[in-house]
Design a protein around this motif. Structure first.
Motif, PDB file in Angstrom:
ATOM      1  N   ALA A  28       5.563   5.175  12.105  1.00  0.00           N
ATOM      2  CA  ALA A  28       6.270   3.782  13.249  1.00  0.00           C
ATOM      3  C   ALA A  28       5.994   4.221  14.659  1.00  0.00           C
ATOM      4  N   VAL A  29       5.724   5.362  14.763  1.00  0.00           N
ATOM      5  CA  VAL A  29       5.622   5.753  16.297  1.00  0.00           C
ATOM      6  C   VAL A  29       4.077   5.476  16.636  1.00  0.00           C
ATOM      7  N   LEU A  30       3.203   5.365  15.748  1.00  0.00           N
ATOM      8  CA  LEU A  30       1.833   4.726  15.547  1.00  0.00           C
ATOM      9  C   LEU A  30       1.682   3.983  15.172  1.00  0.00           C
ATOM     10  N   SER A  32       0.465   0.989  16.395  1.00  0.00           N
ATOM     11  CA  SER A  32      -0.571   0.024  16.890  1.00  0.00           C
ATOM     12  C   SER A  32      -1.915   0.808  16.334  1.00  0.00           C
ATOM     13  N   TYR A  33      -1.857   1.868  15.427  1.00  0.00           N
ATOM     14  CA  TYR A  33      -3.084   1.761  14.931  1.00  0.00           C
ATOM     15  C   TYR A  33      -2.978   2.040  13.460  1.00  0.00           C
ATOM     16  N   VAL A  34      -1.770   2.049  12.878  1.00  0.00           N
ATOM     17  CA  VAL A  34      -2.037   1.988  11.190  1.00  0.00           C
ATOM     18  C   VAL A  34      -1.132   0.782  10.640  1.00  0.00           C
ATOM     19  N   GLY A  35      -1.109   0.148  11.595  1.00  0.00           N
ATOM     20  CA  GLY A  35      -0.455  -1.551  11.106  1.00  0.00           C
ATOM     21  C   GLY A  35       1.231  -0.907  11.006  1.00  0.00           C
ATOM     22  N   ILE A  36       1.613  -2.659  10.534  1.00  0.00           N
ATOM     23  CA  ILE A  36       3.424  -2.454  10.236  1.00  0.00           C
ATOM     24  C   ILE A  36       3.709  -2.255   8.538  1.00  0.00           C
ATOM     25  N   ALA A  37       2.578  -2.681   7.757  1.00  0.00           N
ATOM     26  CA  ALA A  37       3.188  -1.829   6.310  1.00  0.00           C
ATOM     27  C   ALA A  37       3.655  -0.875   5.866  1.00  0.00           C
ATOM     28  N   PHE A  38       2.820   0.196   6.612  1.00  0.00           N
ATOM     29  CA  PHE A  38       2.889   1.714   5.856  1.00  0.00           C
ATOM     30  C   PHE A  38       4.068   1.908   6.626  1.00  0.00           C
ATOM     31  N   PRO A  39       4.463   1.211   7.829  1.00  0.00           N
ATOM     32  CA  PRO A  39       5.889   2.109   8.696  1.00  0.00           C
ATOM     33  C   PRO A  39       7.237   1.275   7.901  1.00  0.00           C
ATOM     34  N   VAL A  40       7.219   0.331   7.157  1.00  0.00           N
ATOM     35  CA  VAL A  40       8.143  -0.519   5.914  1.00  0.00           C
ATOM     36  C   VAL A  40       7.656   0.091   4.440  1.00  0.00           C
ATOM     37  N   LEU A  41       6.867   0.517   4.069  1.00  0.00           N
ATOM     38  CA  LEU A  41       7.128   1.067   2.842  1.00  0.00           C
ATOM     39  C   LEU A  41       7.726   2.507   2.847  1.00  0.00           C
ATOM     40  N   PHE A  42       7.047   2.986   3.916  1.00  0.00           N
ATOM     41  CA  PHE A  42       7.053   4.336   3.726  1.00  0.00           C
ATOM     42  C   PHE A  42       9.229   5.050   4.069  1.00  0.00           C
ATOM     43  N   GLY A  43       9.685   4.025   5.162  1.00  0.00           N
ATOM     44  CA  GLY A  43      10.955   4.413   5.056  1.00  0.00           C
ATOM     45  C   GLY A  43      11.761   3.474   3.850  1.00  0.00           C
ATOM     46  N   ALA A  44      11.325   2.288   3.081  1.00  0.00           N
ATOM     47  CA  ALA A  44      12.002   2.130   2.300  1.00  0.00           C
ATOM     48  C   ALA A  44      12.133   2.952   0.923  1.00  0.00           C
ATOM     49  N   LEU A  45      10.832   3.298   0.834  1.00  0.00           N
ATOM     50  CA  LEU A  45      10.772   4.262   0.002  1.00  0.00           C
ATOM     51  C   LEU A  45      12.043   5.466   0.631  1.00  0.00           C
ATOM     52  N   GLY A  46      11.557   5.894   1.394  1.00  0.00           N
ATOM     53  CA  GLY A  46      12.969   7.212   2.177  1.00  0.00           C
ATOM     54  C   GLY A  46      14.462   6.989   1.983  1.00  0.00           C
TER      55      GLY A  46
END
Length: 86
Positions: A28-30, A32-46
């Motif tokens: 989520a902090v990064l 702009s580099y990794v896109g918006i899908a990864f923070p949403v996916l990892f956050g939802a799984l967490g």
């Protein structure tokens, strides 16, 4: 009589929740580099694994930290949408 392992796959909810929550917060902090899908996916799984672990009453501290960091990653996404969304 056989002696098997007493661990079950449900005992990994705490570790998985913690790992996904922290990964969600880092991505989520990064964003702009990794896109918006990864923070949403990892956050939802967490959040999901944290809630399942708390329901099973296994490794409560890990589950709580994973739940909190996953929720922060998802709230950061909601904040971005509210701020920059049309």
């Amino acid at each position: 009589m056989t002696t098997g392992a007493t661990d079950s796959p449900a005992s990994l909810y705490g570790s998985a929740s913690l790992a996904f929550g922290v990964l969600g917060l880092i991505t989520a902090v990064l964003v702009s580099y990794v896109g918006i899908a990864f923070p949403v996916l990892f956050g939802a799984l967490g959040v999901t694994f944290g809630a399942l672990g708390l329901a099973k009453r296994l490794h409560r501290v890990r589950c709580t930290v994973g739940l909190a960091t996953g929720a922060l990653a998802l709230l950061y996404f909601v904040f971005l949408l509210a701020t920059f969304g049309g």
